[in-house]
Design a protein around this motif. Structure first.
Motif, PDB file in Angstrom:
ATOM      1  N   LEU A 122       0.823  -1.206   0.000  1.00  0.00           N
ATOM      2  CA  LEU A 122       0.000   0.000   0.000  1.00  0.00           C
ATOM      3  C   LEU A 122       0.860   1.259   0.000  1.00  0.00           C
ATOM      4  CD1 LEU A 122      -2.752  -1.024   2.600  1.00  0.00           C
ATOM      5  CD2 LEU A 122      -2.863  -1.167   0.104  1.00  0.00           C
ATOM      6  N   VAL A 123       1.875   1.273   0.838  1.00  0.00           N
ATOM      7  CA  VAL A 123       2.752   2.441   0.940  1.00  0.00           C
ATOM      8  C   VAL A 123       4.178   2.039   0.587  1.00  0.00           C
ATOM      9  CG1 VAL A 123       1.315   3.630   2.623  1.00  0.00           C
ATOM     10  CG2 VAL A 123       3.071   2.057   3.428  1.00  0.00           C
ATOM     11  N   ASP A 124       4.881   2.945  -0.070  1.00  0.00           N
ATOM     12  CA  ASP A 124       6.226   2.645  -0.571  1.00  0.00           C
ATOM     13  C   ASP A 124       7.258   2.890   0.535  1.00  0.00           C
ATOM     14  OD1 ASP A 124       8.165   1.881  -2.335  1.00  0.00           O
ATOM     15  OD2 ASP A 124       8.220   3.793  -3.417  1.00  0.00           O
ATOM     16  N   SER A 125       7.142   2.093   1.593  1.00  0.00           N
ATOM     17  CA  SER A 125       7.945   2.323   2.797  1.00  0.00           C
ATOM     18  C   SER A 125       9.090   1.336   2.978  1.00  0.00           C
ATOM     19  CB  SER A 125       7.039   2.251   4.040  1.00  0.00           C
ATOM     20  OG  SER A 125       6.315   1.025   4.049  1.00  0.00           O
TER      21      SER A 125
ATOM     22  N   LEU B 164       6.816  10.072   2.242  1.00  0.00           N
ATOM     23  CA  LEU B 164       6.258   8.766   1.909  1.00  0.00           C
ATOM     24  C   LEU B 164       5.122   8.924   0.905  1.00  0.00           C
ATOM     25  CD1 LEU B 164       6.192   5.688   2.520  1.00  0.00           C
ATOM     26  CD2 LEU B 164       4.478   6.204   4.268  1.00  0.00           C
ATOM     27  N   ALA B 165       5.020   7.999  -0.024  1.00  0.00           N
ATOM     28  CA  ALA B 165       3.954   8.017  -1.022  1.00  0.00           C
ATOM     29  C   ALA B 165       3.308   6.646  -1.104  1.00  0.00           C
ATOM     30  CB  ALA B 165       4.519   8.408  -2.389  1.00  0.00           C
ATOM     31  N   PRO B 166       2.076   6.576  -1.632  1.00  0.00           N
ATOM     32  CA  PRO B 166       1.502   5.252  -1.910  1.00  0.00           C
ATOM     33  C   PRO B 166       2.339   4.533  -2.959  1.00  0.00           C
ATOM     34  CG  PRO B 166      -0.177   6.982  -2.060  1.00  0.00           C
ATOM     35  CD  PRO B 166       1.159   7.667  -1.992  1.00  0.00           C
ATOM     36  N   VAL B 167       2.263   3.214  -2.979  1.00  0.00           N
ATOM     37  CA  VAL B 167       2.894   2.451  -4.043  1.00  0.00           C
ATOM     38  C   VAL B 167       2.322   2.931  -5.381  1.00  0.00           C
ATOM     39  CG1 VAL B 167       2.979   0.147  -5.101  1.00  0.00           C
ATOM     40  CG2 VAL B 167       3.466   0.433  -2.662  1.00  0.00           C
TER      41      VAL B 167
ATOM     42  N   MET C  61       0.923   1.886  11.299  1.00  0.00           N
ATOM     43  CA  MET C  61       0.020   1.953  10.152  1.00  0.00           C
ATOM     44  C   MET C  61      -0.827   3.212  10.160  1.00  0.00           C
ATOM     45  SD  MET C  61      -1.184  -1.961   9.375  1.00  0.00           S
ATOM     46  CE  MET C  61      -1.364  -2.542  11.061  1.00  0.00           C
ATOM     47  N   ARG C  62      -1.240   3.672  11.340  1.00  0.00           N
ATOM     48  CA  ARG C  62      -1.964   4.944  11.390  1.00  0.00           C
ATOM     49  C   ARG C  62      -1.105   6.064  10.821  1.00  0.00           C
ATOM     50  NH1 ARG C  62      -4.144   2.937  16.280  1.00  0.00           N
ATOM     51  NH2 ARG C  62      -2.394   3.779  17.474  1.00  0.00           N
ATOM     52  N   HIS C  63       0.196   5.992  11.089  1.00  0.00           N
ATOM     53  CA  HIS C  63       1.111   7.018  10.600  1.00  0.00           C
ATOM     54  C   HIS C  63       1.314   6.908   9.095  1.00  0.00           C
ATOM     55  CE1 HIS C  63       5.353   8.968  10.757  1.00  0.00           C
ATOM     56  NE2 HIS C  63       4.430   9.848  10.419  1.00  0.00           N
ATOM     57  N   THR C  64       1.694   5.712   8.622  1.00  0.00           N
ATOM     58  CA  THR C  64       2.020   5.575   7.196  1.00  0.00           C
ATOM     59  C   THR C  64       0.781   5.689   6.308  1.00  0.00           C
ATOM     60  OG1 THR C  64       1.919   3.151   7.355  1.00  0.00           O
ATOM     61  CG2 THR C  64       4.082   4.193   7.625  1.00  0.00           C
ATOM     62  N   LEU C  65      -0.298   5.014   6.687  1.00  0.00           N
ATOM     63  CA  LEU C  65      -1.520   5.098   5.887  1.00  0.00           C
ATOM     64  C   LEU C  65      -2.135   6.492   5.977  1.00  0.00           C
ATOM     65  CD1 LEU C  65      -3.154   1.636   6.673  1.00  0.00           C
ATOM     66  CD2 LEU C  65      -1.980   2.314   4.584  1.00  0.00           C
ATOM     67  N   GLY C  66      -2.037   7.104   7.143  1.00  0.00           N
ATOM     68  CA  GLY C  66      -2.549   8.462   7.287  1.00  0.00           C
ATOM     69  C   GLY C  66      -1.744   9.455   6.477  1.00  0.00           C
ATOM     70  N   ARG C  67      -0.432   9.276   6.485  1.00  0.00           N
ATOM     71  CA  ARG C  67       0.452  10.202   5.763  1.00  0.00           C
ATOM     72  C   ARG C  67       0.191  10.160   4.266  1.00  0.00           C
ATOM     73  NH1 ARG C  67       2.896  13.299   3.445  1.00  0.00           N
ATOM     74  NH2 ARG C  67       4.920  14.295   3.799  1.00  0.00           N
ATOM     75  N   THR C  68      -0.261   9.029   3.749  1.00  0.00           N
ATOM     76  CA  THR C  68      -0.482   8.861   2.315  1.00  0.00           C
ATOM     77  C   THR C  68      -1.951   8.965   1.914  1.00  0.00           C
ATOM     78  OG1 THR C  68      -0.489   6.459   2.690  1.00  0.00           O
ATOM     79  CG2 THR C  68       1.587   7.457   1.963  1.00  0.00           C
ATOM     80  N   GLY C  69      -2.815   9.303   2.856  1.00  0.00           N
ATOM     81  CA  GLY C  69      -4.230   9.462   2.542  1.00  0.00           C
ATOM     82  C   GLY C  69      -4.992   8.166   2.357  1.00  0.00           C
ATOM     83  N   LEU C  70      -4.436   7.050   2.831  1.00  0.00           N
ATOM     84  CA  LEU C  70      -5.068   5.749   2.624  1.00  0.00           C
ATOM     85  C   LEU C  70      -5.796   5.226   3.858  1.00  0.00           C
ATOM     86  CD1 LEU C  70      -2.199   3.948   0.647  1.00  0.00           C
ATOM     87  CD2 LEU C  70      -4.351   4.841  -0.290  1.00  0.00           C
TER      88      LEU C  70
ATOM     89  N   ARG D 289      -9.586   4.631   3.814  1.00  0.00           N
ATOM     90  CA  ARG D 289     -10.053   3.573   2.922  1.00  0.00           C
ATOM     91  C   ARG D 289     -10.186   2.240   3.653  1.00  0.00           C
ATOM     92  NH1 ARG D 289      -9.401   3.951  -2.980  1.00  0.00           N
ATOM     93  NH2 ARG D 289      -8.526   5.967  -3.612  1.00  0.00           N
ATOM     94  N   PHE D 290      -9.403   2.062   4.728  1.00  0.00           N
ATOM     95  CA  PHE D 290      -9.370   0.767   5.410  1.00  0.00           C
ATOM     96  C   PHE D 290      -9.748   0.857   6.894  1.00  0.00           C
ATOM     97  CE2 PHE D 290      -6.314   0.381   1.894  1.00  0.00           C
ATOM     98  CZ  PHE D 290      -6.769  -0.782   1.284  1.00  0.00           C
ATOM     99  N   ALA D 291     -10.123   2.023   7.366  1.00  0.00           N
ATOM    100  CA  ALA D 291     -10.416   2.203   8.790  1.00  0.00           C
ATOM    101  C   ALA D 291     -11.430   1.166   9.270  1.00  0.00           C
ATOM    102  CB  ALA D 291     -10.930   3.613   9.043  1.00  0.00           C
ATOM    103  N   GLY D 292     -11.129   0.538  10.404  1.00  0.00           N
ATOM    104  CA  GLY D 292     -11.991  -0.500  10.957  1.00  0.00           C
ATOM    105  C   GLY D 292     -11.716  -1.880  10.405  1.00  0.00           C
TER     106      GLY D 292
END
Length: 220
Positions: free
Chosen positions: A19-22, A90-93, A118-127, A130-133
């Motif tokens: 999901l994220v290019d980390s 950081l950017a999405p893949v 994941m809250r940090h990386t997914l939040g930083r990339t706006g994702l 999309r998957f919360a919960g």
């Protein structure tokens, strides 16, 4: 090994590298820490030993080599350095957001990373929204990848039988965990792990995230 043949109902995404290019960030930080703390590692060695595994597994390896105190210091410094690098860019893949827009199946995340990470990386990339919960971490199960625990847990929480799940992974421990869970997998080879390390029973290897929706359609 019996490869499931029933239609897929759930797509389980790994997070880092899918999901994220980390993963490139993580590998760079691990190489730098190893050089400083007494365990010189190449990027290839980091990929082989650490990528796709839980932080607990990484700590165990470092402790066996350098002792528990150094492993703790390494872990704490990695978290700080990784977070700083994520904030720096950081950017999405590549191709991932467009692929998600085209996927109609149920989805969730199952990652070796912690919920905080994941809250940090997914939040930083706006994702994140999309998957919360529907985000699951290896911190919630006894064993991380390549054991099947995390993927079986995610499937159970989502109410889907393992045979009706497909995992999207970019690491060898990840595709091995999917096989152990009795799930098919799609091995993304557009990151650090070579395609040769992802292939195996029940796994289709692909190199561009834009291919993902069509690959999933073939499994429905």
């Amino acid at each position: 090994m019996i490869v499931p043949t029933e239609p897929v109902r759930l797509v389980i995404f790994d997070c880092d590298g899918v999901l994220v290019d980390s993963e490139r960030i993580a590998a760079r930080v691990q190489v730098a820490l190893g050089a400083e703390l007494g365990w010189p590692l190449t990027e290839a060695e980091v990929i082989e030993r650490f990528i796709g595994r839980s932080s607990a597994s990484v700590r165990e390896q470092i402790a066996a080599r350098l002792g528990a105190a150094t492993a703790q210091e390494w872990d704490e410094r990695f978290a700080l350095l990784h977070a700083d690098a994520v904030d720096a860019g950081l950017a999405p893949v590549e191709g991932l957001p467009e692929a998600l827009d085209r996927i109609t199946l149920a989805t969730c995340v199952a990652s070796s990373g912690s919920h905080e990470k994941m809250r940090h990386t997914l939040g930083r990339t706006g994702l994140y929204e999309r998957f919360a919960g529907r985000i699951h971490s290896a911190t919630e199960v006894p064993r991380g990848k390549p054991a099947p625990d995390l993927f079986l847990y995610a499937a159970r929480r989502m109410g889907v039988e393992p045979a009706a799940c497909v995992v999207v992974e970019d690491s060898r421990p990840g595709v091995e965990a999917a096989r152990a869970a009795g799930m098919r997998s799609l091995g993304y080879a557009g990151g650090l792990t070579p395609a040769s390390a992802l292939g195996g029973p029940g796994t289709v290897v692909f190199g561009d995230m834009r291919e993902l929706p069509a690959l999933l359609e073939d499994l429905v």
